[in-house]
Design a protein around this motif. Structure first.
Motif, PDB file in Angstrom:
ATOM      1  N   PRO A 127       1.562  59.746  10.717  1.00  0.00           N
ATOM      2  CA  PRO A 127       0.865  58.612  11.326  1.00  0.00           C
ATOM      3  C   PRO A 127       1.802  57.718  12.117  1.00  0.00           C
ATOM      4  N   GLU A 128       1.254  57.036  13.085  1.00  0.00           N
ATOM      5  CA  GLU A 128       1.999  56.061  13.867  1.00  0.00           C
ATOM      6  C   GLU A 128       1.875  54.682  13.217  1.00  0.00           C
ATOM      7  N   LEU A 129       2.800  53.784  13.548  1.00  0.00           N
ATOM      8  CA  LEU A 129       2.647  52.397  13.165  1.00  0.00           C
ATOM      9  C   LEU A 129       1.449  51.818  13.910  1.00  0.00           C
ATOM     10  N   SER A 130       0.708  50.953  13.254  1.00  0.00           N
ATOM     11  CA  SER A 130      -0.419  50.309  13.909  1.00  0.00           C
ATOM     12  C   SER A 130       0.081  49.297  14.931  1.00  0.00           C
ATOM     13  N   GLN A 131      -0.809  48.857  15.816  1.00  0.00           N
ATOM     14  CA  GLN A 131      -0.420  47.853  16.801  1.00  0.00           C
ATOM     15  C   GLN A 131      -0.010  46.550  16.125  1.00  0.00           C
ATOM     16  N   VAL A 132      -0.658  46.223  15.005  1.00  0.00           N
ATOM     17  CA  VAL A 132      -0.281  45.000  14.285  1.00  0.00           C
ATOM     18  C   VAL A 132       1.144  45.128  13.770  1.00  0.00           C
ATOM     19  N   GLU A 133       1.470  46.268  13.181  1.00  0.00           N
ATOM     20  CA  GLU A 133       2.826  46.485  12.673  1.00  0.00           C
ATOM     21  C   GLU A 133       3.845  46.474  13.806  1.00  0.00           C
ATOM     22  N   LEU A 134       3.510  47.139  14.919  1.00  0.00           N
ATOM     23  CA  LEU A 134       4.404  47.125  16.069  1.00  0.00           C
ATOM     24  C   LEU A 134       4.624  45.709  16.574  1.00  0.00           C
ATOM     25  N   GLN A 135       3.542  44.917  16.628  1.00  0.00           N
ATOM     26  CA  GLN A 135       3.642  43.554  17.140  1.00  0.00           C
ATOM     27  C   GLN A 135       4.565  42.698  16.268  1.00  0.00           C
ATOM     28  N   VAL A 136       4.375  42.776  14.959  1.00  0.00           N
ATOM     29  CA  VAL A 136       5.180  41.947  14.055  1.00  0.00           C
ATOM     30  C   VAL A 136       6.647  42.366  14.098  1.00  0.00           C
ATOM     31  N   ILE A 137       6.898  43.679  14.045  1.00  0.00           N
ATOM     32  CA  ILE A 137       8.277  44.157  14.113  1.00  0.00           C
ATOM     33  C   ILE A 137       8.900  43.809  15.460  1.00  0.00           C
ATOM     34  N   GLY A 138       8.131  44.020  16.541  1.00  0.00           N
ATOM     35  CA  GLY A 138       8.650  43.710  17.868  1.00  0.00           C
ATOM     36  C   GLY A 138       8.959  42.244  18.054  1.00  0.00           C
ATOM     37  N   ASP A 139       8.084  41.375  17.542  1.00  0.00           N
ATOM     38  CA  ASP A 139       8.330  39.937  17.650  1.00  0.00           C
ATOM     39  C   ASP A 139       9.606  39.543  16.923  1.00  0.00           C
ATOM     40  N   GLN A 140       9.836  40.162  15.753  1.00  0.00           N
ATOM     41  CA  GLN A 140      11.042  39.823  14.998  1.00  0.00           C
ATOM     42  C   GLN A 140      12.290  40.342  15.707  1.00  0.00           C
ATOM     43  N   ILE A 141      12.216  41.553  16.275  1.00  0.00           N
ATOM     44  CA  ILE A 141      13.360  42.078  17.025  1.00  0.00           C
ATOM     45  C   ILE A 141      13.645  41.190  18.235  1.00  0.00           C
ATOM     46  N   PHE A 142      12.587  40.760  18.918  1.00  0.00           N
ATOM     47  CA  PHE A 142      12.740  39.854  20.061  1.00  0.00           C
ATOM     48  C   PHE A 142      13.386  38.542  19.616  1.00  0.00           C
ATOM     49  N   LYS A 143      12.959  38.051  18.475  1.00  0.00           N
ATOM     50  CA  LYS A 143      13.566  36.821  17.940  1.00  0.00           C
ATOM     51  C   LYS A 143      15.034  37.063  17.593  1.00  0.00           C
ATOM     52  N   ASN A 144      15.329  38.215  16.980  1.00  0.00           N
ATOM     53  CA  ASN A 144      16.707  38.539  16.608  1.00  0.00           C
ATOM     54  C   ASN A 144      17.611  38.609  17.831  1.00  0.00           C
ATOM     55  N   GLU A 145      17.149  39.289  18.874  1.00  0.00           N
ATOM     56  CA  GLU A 145      17.990  39.567  20.038  1.00  0.00           C
ATOM     57  C   GLU A 145      18.007  38.431  21.054  1.00  0.00           C
ATOM     58  N   GLY A 146      16.837  37.842  21.308  1.00  0.00           N
ATOM     59  CA  GLY A 146      16.753  36.850  22.372  1.00  0.00           C
ATOM     60  C   GLY A 146      16.145  35.530  21.987  1.00  0.00           C
ATOM     61  N   GLY A 147      16.033  35.275  20.677  1.00  0.00           N
ATOM     62  CA  GLY A 147      15.465  34.015  20.236  1.00  0.00           C
ATOM     63  C   GLY A 147      14.000  33.855  20.600  1.00  0.00           C
ATOM     64  N   GLY A 148      13.316  34.948  20.977  1.00  0.00           N
ATOM     65  CA  GLY A 148      11.926  34.853  21.392  1.00  0.00           C
ATOM     66  C   GLY A 148      11.745  34.155  22.717  1.00  0.00           C
ATOM     67  N   ASN A 149      12.831  33.975  23.472  1.00  0.00           N
ATOM     68  CA  ASN A 149      12.810  33.255  24.744  1.00  0.00           C
ATOM     69  C   ASN A 149      12.629  34.260  25.879  1.00  0.00           C
ATOM     70  N   VAL A 150      11.554  34.087  26.658  1.00  0.00           N
ATOM     71  CA  VAL A 150      11.245  35.032  27.720  1.00  0.00           C
ATOM     72  C   VAL A 150      12.382  35.143  28.733  1.00  0.00           C
ATOM     73  N   SER A 151      13.089  34.060  28.993  1.00  0.00           N
ATOM     74  CA  SER A 151      14.177  34.114  29.968  1.00  0.00           C
ATOM     75  C   SER A 151      15.316  34.998  29.505  1.00  0.00           C
ATOM     76  N   ASN A 152      15.393  35.295  28.199  1.00  0.00           N
ATOM     77  CA  ASN A 152      16.450  36.156  27.679  1.00  0.00           C
ATOM     78  C   ASN A 152      16.105  37.637  27.742  1.00  0.00           C
ATOM     79  N   LEU A 153      14.972  37.972  28.343  1.00  0.00           N
ATOM     80  CA  LEU A 153      14.634  39.376  28.520  1.00  0.00           C
ATOM     81  C   LEU A 153      15.512  40.037  29.578  1.00  0.00           C
ATOM     82  N   VAL A 154      16.082  39.256  30.461  1.00  0.00           N
ATOM     83  CA  VAL A 154      17.074  39.732  31.427  1.00  0.00           C
ATOM     84  C   VAL A 154      18.311  38.879  31.183  1.00  0.00           C
ATOM     85  N   HIS A 155      19.331  39.446  30.554  1.00  0.00           N
ATOM     86  CA  HIS A 155      20.396  38.624  29.971  1.00  0.00           C
ATOM     87  C   HIS A 155      21.739  39.339  30.086  1.00  0.00           C
ATOM     88  N   TRP A 156      22.797  38.563  29.880  1.00  0.00           N
ATOM     89  CA  TRP A 156      24.159  39.109  29.813  1.00  0.00           C
ATOM     90  C   TRP A 156      24.909  38.268  28.796  1.00  0.00           C
TER      91      TRP A 156
END
Length: 317
Positions: A77-106
């Motif tokens: 089975p695949e992860l559900s969209q809810v599971e993907l969303q929660v995991i993805g949000d946390q990874i985004f928070k880990n890597e870029g603080g959840g800040n959209v401007s940090n999606l393109v970063h150095w």
């Protein structure tokens, strides 16, 4: 993530290693597997991602996952969209603080750009990609699934040679388009990270020395069969790689997922496995700092790494 769902997902790791009966989701080796024990469900912790740019609708807005992608293999089975969303949000928070401007970063002190929610590495053309260049892999993954990427993106490498060059280009239409694209396709980026982790599972066991293989298999089973454990495995793989190369790293010592599983104390499924995984991850990262060239001053990253690793200790889904 409920224990039943985690058990089903953990079976994915066994694909390519051995057959797995419906009642057992353990990863197996010649030495056998750690049996599963039940785990209780923990309180859910979610992260509400803010979009300060209030992204306008675009032709990329329809490219979030709206239906399950093909199975990773073996009918798992695949992860559900809810599971993907929660995991993805946390990874985004880990890597870029959840800040959209940090999606393109150095990042300071690095010789590559960091793209997307997972800060996928993108080296300038002609530069040695010591830590791998994962952003081109992500783009190929998206295109294979019919996603239209921004037409201006170069294929030979990042168009900026330094952080200063990227910061000067930060508000250009091209970079704003890329930022919007990466925000709108974040669920697909999570799926890329998940699939990369799945592919690594058989390799982790295969690349373990014979004497350590039962230890690695047991610890991998313990984490994968604990609610919240798949987030830890997925995020650490995105964070520091699989660790499959024995000649990589500093002084011949790598710091990927395999090294963490080898460093872990023997564990069984349950909350303690998450703590053991997090503790081992920090020991591996501290070893990396000790082995690193003093001029790199990698110790300055330890506090942030510790905060990230501590998120592995609790249930996210």
């Amino acid at each position: 993530m409920k224990a039943k769902a985690v058990m089903a997902l953990a079976a994915i790791a066994s694909v390519g290693l051995s057959a797995c009966s419906p009642s057992s989701q353990a990863i197996r080796s010649n030495a056998g597997a750690v049996p599963h024990t039940s785990a209780t469900e923990s309180p859910r912790n979610t992260f509400a991602m803010n979009n300060p740019a209030a992204q306008n609708a675009s032709h990329y807005s329809s490219q979030n996952i709206s239906r399950p992608l093909p199975s990773a293999g073996g009918g798992m089975p695949e992860l559900s969209q809810v599971e993907l969303q929660v995991i993805g949000d946390q990874i985004f928070k880990n890597e870029g603080g959840g800040n959209v401007s940090n999606l393109v970063h150095w990042n300071d002190g690095e010789d590559f750009a960091s793209m997307g929610i997972g800060h996928f590495t993108w080296y300038p053309a002609g530069r040695h990609a010591r830590f791998g260049s994962t952003f081109p892999e992500l783009l190929s993954y998206m295109q294979a699934r019919g996603v239209q990427v921004p037409a201006w993106l170069p294929r030979e490498g990042a168009p900026w040679n330094s952080k200063g060059e990227l910061m000067q280009a930060k508000h250009t239409p091209q970079v704003q388009e890329l930022q919007n694209f990466l925000y709108q396709t974040r669920l697909l980026q999570v799926q890329f990270i998940v699939d990369r982790t799945r592919r690594a599972m058989p390799k982790l066991v295969k690349n373990s020395p014979d004497q350590l293989r039962p230890h690695v298999v047991g610890n991998l089973n313990a984490v994968a069969n604990t609610p919240g454990g798949w987030y830890a495995l997925i995020d650490y793989t995105n964070f520091k790689g699989e660790g499959l190369s024995r000649s990589g790293g500093y002084n011949g010592q790598n710091w990927g997922l395999l090294q963490v599983l080898e460093e872990m104390r023997p564990s069984r499924p349950g909350e303690q496995a998450l703590h053991e995984f997090a503790d081992a991850a920090m020991r591996v990262l501290e070893r990396r700092v000790r082995n690193s060239p003093p001029a790199n001053n990698e110790r300055r990253w330890l506090a942030g790494w510790s905060s990230r690793v501590n998120t592995y200790r609790r249930l996210l889904v």
